[in-house]
Structures are given as structure tokens and as C-alpha cells.
Design an enzyme around this catalytic site. Structure first.
Site, mmCIF file in Angstrom:
data_model
loop_
_atom_site.group_PDB
_atom_site.id
_atom_site.type_symbol
_atom_site.label_atom_id
_atom_site.label_comp_id
_atom_site.label_asym_id
_atom_site.label_seq_id
_atom_site.Cartn_x
_atom_site.Cartn_y
_atom_site.Cartn_z
ATOM 1 N N SER A 242 -1.340 -0.128 23.216
ATOM 2 C CA SER A 242 -2.764 -0.121 23.446
ATOM 3 C C SER A 242 -3.333 -0.709 24.968
ATOM 4 O O SER A 242 -2.529 -1.139 25.451
ATOM 5 C CB SER A 242 -3.517 -1.030 22.283
ATOM 6 O OG SER A 242 -3.556 -2.218 22.375
ATOM 7 N N LYS A 243 -4.668 -0.593 25.178
ATOM 8 C CA LYS A 243 -5.313 -0.800 26.347
ATOM 9 C C LYS A 243 -4.771 -2.279 26.690
ATOM 10 O O LYS A 243 -4.688 -2.661 27.768
ATOM 11 C CB LYS A 243 -6.677 -0.602 26.135
ATOM 12 C CG LYS A 243 -6.918 1.079 26.671
ATOM 13 C CD LYS A 243 -8.708 0.977 26.795
ATOM 14 C CE LYS A 243 -8.836 2.333 26.914
ATOM 15 N NZ LYS A 243 -10.370 2.688 26.335
ATOM 16 N N ARG A 244 -4.609 -3.060 25.769
ATOM 17 C CA ARG A 244 -4.469 -4.599 26.227
ATOM 18 C C ARG A 244 -3.104 -4.479 26.947
ATOM 19 O O ARG A 244 -2.641 -5.688 27.548
ATOM 20 C CB ARG A 244 -4.649 -5.513 25.124
ATOM 21 C CG ARG A 244 -3.506 -5.391 24.040
ATOM 22 C CD ARG A 244 -3.578 -6.090 22.902
ATOM 23 N NE ARG A 244 -3.050 -5.894 21.620
ATOM 24 C CZ ARG A 244 -1.863 -6.546 21.856
ATOM 25 N NH1 ARG A 244 -1.298 -7.539 22.432
ATOM 26 N NH2 ARG A 244 -1.070 -6.132 20.847
#
Ligand SMILES: [Zn+2]
Length: 469
Positions: A242-244
């Protein structure tokens, strides 16, 4: 029968690398079977779909070179076809109107949750006569459901092998909110049929949709396509990517300066292993070697280090003039000449993982960073000694004519002095004077890129610093 595959992204955000990989596997499978790869934009979810994300998907696929056949299909433009098939199912009594309200369904779901069973709605409204249903529709909302036949569905997944589902766990599945608003599974089945899709290659997250779609296919009397469910893409910590974890959209990777060929090469290796240990494949080799049946069942790891290493290998194989074109946008603020860009490309091509790194690596060539006078001194060397050595260097370099000032002439002239006076003592202050940094390429390489005039200026500036210090 001609093999036809498709990618069917929803325009609800920037195109995720997972979608890019699914698209690529579909593309590879179609190409190796002399078939066609199609694109469908699934934009029927009005609340989540945004028009602005459609160009992002198209640009991402084009950047990667995953060109689709024919016109792209927008699901929202096919609603009249969906309506016709819905009517057919209602007429043949394979589908029916369910008049249960949202509140009633929520109540049912809550009770089932208490009994720890996953939600299913078995609807007694399937027994309402069509006359009564037509009457009720005048004053009531209703959704259209399939009369789910209870049985076992077994299909052979090209990746997962034999997969079995018990349809009694599904209840009467919903097909549409009304005649003009098809729901996801129904729309997918109709669209795939209309496009004559033979192989559905998609992420494992769709596996639970497959039995529902097979039931709809059977109710409509369509041919059942073959299925291949790809393992999910995980981050190196094995959580869902994911974006993290940093860059995850194709758009991110484009901006960072990755090569599309390297990106595809990397994507091919997520969840698929070639027969030998070979790592670098061009697209033709992948079309030949890729094997859907050798895709692993376990999640594929997205390892950015590996992507960087692959990208670096592609950059190393490019000629400097070609690299120059790719790095130019990242050095734009310095207005570099083409000759400078080529020299920079030559200097850094071994070190560059991605083109955007050139800004940090080569910025000093265009603008000398601010540095402390103390950095000029080699180890314990005094300020006076450093000055002395730099003056020797300055004299030697000034004696070289401007038009023959290059890596060879500066090396030939300076190295005897460096050997005589101490390499570190001579070359360290020179390198710092030229780069303003503790770490940089060799002074001879920098002299070559900077040219005589700028090199002399920077050495004089260093001498000035030492005088002030
Ligand atoms: Zn109902």
C-alpha cells in the site's frame, strides 16, 4: 477459438502496480497465443469512479507499452445491453425482484453475524407471481436477484488448480439495483461475453466473485471462460502493498524515472519464476518464456531493491546520448547543454538506479554546493599544506591548453605531481574544490565534465576559502 484476454480497471484512483502486473500477464498470455488483449474501463460505480482517473490508466498502459486491441470499452456505455439480459433472466424466471428493504436485510445480516455465519439472503420473493411483482414495483423499491441453484461448482483454475464452491453459501445473489443499474458481477459477466473473452486472468481478490459469475454465466447460457487467479502482491514485510510502502502507482514510477522495459521485466518476476536463474528479459523473451501454469500460488513480493537493480542494469546498457534524454528533465533548472548532459550520463550511468537520482548525484556539476574550508584538508593535513598543494595543481592545470583539457591530459599532467607529493594530499583537496563534497567521482572525471574555465574558478574559490579560514 481465438484467445482473448482483458484488463478491466475501475477509474477510482491512480493505476496500482498490481493492476499493471495483471494487465501484463493478460498481455503476455494473449500475445503468446496469438490472441488479443483488450481494455475495459469499469466505471459503473458512480460514487467511486472519477473521470480524471481514466487518462491515468490509459497513460500508464501506454507508457508500459501494453497496447490494447480495438476501441476501449466503457462499461457505463453498455447499460442497454445489460438491461436486455436482465429482462431475459426475469422473463425466464431465473431472476426475480426482491422487495426486502435495506433495513430488513441489515437486520438479517446482524442476526447471521450473531450466529457466526457469513451473510446470505435466501429470498422467499422468488415465488411471487410476475403479475404481483409488477404491481408491487409501482409502489416499492426492489433489487433483481438470481434464483441461485444450490449445488457444487468446480472449476479448474490455471494457477490454483481445482477450486470448489458450495453455492448454498451464497444465497440468492444480487444482479442489479434495477433494470438500468447492473451490479458488478452481472455487468462483468455480460461484458466479458460481449467481448468474447476466453481467459480471465485477474487478482486472487476476485476469487470469491468467480462462483457467482459462473452461476450468472450458466443462467444466461454463455460459454464459461477459463480462469487464472494471480497471487496478491505483498510488500517485503509480507503485508498488503500500500501507499505507506512508498511508490505504488504506475504514475509514481514514471515520475521517479524508471524505464518501462525494466518495470515490465520486474513485474513479470512478481509471482512467476523463469525456469533458470536468468533475471533480465526483454518483452519478446517474456512472451516466449512466460508460463501462466508456473505462476506461484503464494503472494508475490514487491521488492523495490530488486526493481532498482533491474532498472540500473537497463541504464548501464544504454548509450550516454540516450541516457542524456532521460536525465534532462531532472536537471532542467540548470539549463544544461547537450554536451554536458552526455558527459554527466557517461559519468553516472553505472551508479544511477533511477533517472531522478541524477539531480542529487550530479547537481554539484552545475552548482557548486556550499562547503566548509576544513573539508579541503586531507586527513590531518594543515591549511597551509593544503593551500600549497592546490596552488601546484592550479599551476599544472593552467598550463594545459583549453582545447586539450580532458580526462587524459589532466591525468597525464597531474599524476606525476600527485605521486611525488602524496596522492591523498593532492587529489583530495582538488576533488573537494571541484565538487564541494566529501564523496564524489574522481577529480579527473569531474575536471573533464567541468572544463578548464570552471575547474580553475572552483580551485581559486577553494584557495580563497583557505585564505579566509
Ligand atoms: Zn429478498
Amino acid at each position: 477459438m481465438k484467445v482473448r484476454t482483458r484488463i478491466a480497471p475501475s477509474p477510482t484512483g491512480h493505476m496500482h502496480v498490481g493492476t499493471a502486473r495483471t494487465a501484463f500477464f493478460n498481455y503476455l498470455f494473449a500475445k503468446q497465443n496469438h490472441g488479443e488483449f483488450l481494455l475495459r474501463i469499469e466505471d459503473t460505480d458512480i460514487e467511486r469512479s472519477k473521470k480524471e482517473y481514466e487518462p491515468d490508466i490509459l497513460n500508464g498502459l501506454k507508457w508500459l507499452g501494453l497496447n490494447w486491441e480495438g476501441e476501449l470499452v466503457r462499461q457505463s456505455e453498455k447499460v442497454s445491453i445489460h438491461t436486455n439480459y436482465l429482462k431475459k433472466l426475469l422473463e425466464s424466471k431465473k431472476a426475480f425482484y426482491c422487495f426486502h428493504t435495506t433495513e430488513e436485510l441489515e437486520e438479517e445480516q446482524k442476526n447471521q453475524a450473531l450466529e457466526k455465519i457469513s451473510f446470505k439472503h435466501e429470498c422467499e420473493h422468488k415465488n411471487i407471481s410476475s403479475e404481483e411483482a409488477t404491481n408491487k414495483l409501482k409502489t416499492n423499491n426492489a433489487i433483481i436477484r438470481l434464483k441461485t441453484p444450490y449445488k457444487k461448482i468446480i472449476f479448474k483454475d490455471l494457477v490454483k488448480g481445482e477450486v470448489e464452491f458450495d453455492t448454498s453459501l451464497l444465497g440468492d445473489i444480487s444482479l442489479a439495483k434495477n433494470l438500468d443499474t447492473p451490479l458488478y458481477n452481472f455487468a462483468v459477466v455480460v461484458d466479458d461475453h460481449e467481448s468474447e473473452i476466453t481467459h480471465i486472468i485477474r487478482g486472487e481478490d476476485h476469487l470469491s466473485n468467480t462462483p457467482k459469475q459462473i452461476l450468472i454465466i450458466e443462467a444466461l447460457g454463455f460459454n464459461q471462460p477459463e480462469y487464472a487467479h494471480l497471487p496478491l502482491i505483498l510488500a517485503t514485510d509480507r503485508s498488503k502493498l500500500s501507499k505507506r510502502h512508498g511508490a505504488v502507482s504506475v504514475n509514481d514510477f514514471t515520475k521517479l524515472g524508471y524505464l518501462p522495459e525494466a518495470m515490465l521485466n520486474f513485474l513479470a518476476l512478481i509471482g512467476w519464476h523463469p525456469k533458470d536463474e536468468k533475471e533480465i528479459f526483454n518483452i519478446e523473451e517474456l512472451i516466449k518464456e512466460f508460463d501462466l501454469t508456473r505462476v506461484q500460488k503464494a503472494g508475490g513480493i514487491f521488492d523495490i531493491e530488486k526493481l532498482n537493480s533491474i532498472n540500473n542494469q537497463y541504464i548501464k546498457n544504454m548509450v550516454p546520448a540516450e541516457i542524456a534524454k532521460f536525465i534532462a528533465p531532472y536537471l532542467d533548472m540548470y539549463n544544461p547543454t547537450e554536451a554536458q548532459l552526455i558527459k554527466v550520463a557517461h559519468l553516472f550511468r553505472e551508479r544511477l538506479n533511477i533517472f531522478s537520482e541524477v539531480k542529487e548525484l550530479a547537481g554539484f556539476i552545475f552548482a557548486l554546493p556550499i562547503y566548509e574550508a576544513s573539508l579541503l584538508s586531507w586527513k590531518e593535513s594543515s591549511k597551509e599544506k593544503t593551500k600549497e598543494k592546490l596552488e601546484v595543481v592550479l599551476n599544472v592545470l593552467e598550463s594545459i591548453p583549453e582545447d586539450s583539457f580532458d580526462i587524459d591530459s589532466t591525468t597525464t599532467e597531474l599524476m606525476p605531481k600527485a605521486n611525488e607529493l602524496g596522492r591523498g594530499e593532492v587529489l583530495w583537496p582538488l576533488r573537494v574544490a571541484l565538487s564541494g563534497m566529501a564523496k564524489s567521482p574522481s577529480p579527473f572525471e569531474i575536471l573533464d565534465v567541468l572544463g578548464k574555465k570552471e575547474s580553475i574558478n572552483r580551485i581559486k574559490k577553494a584557495l580563497g576559502k583557505l585564505n579566509e579560514a
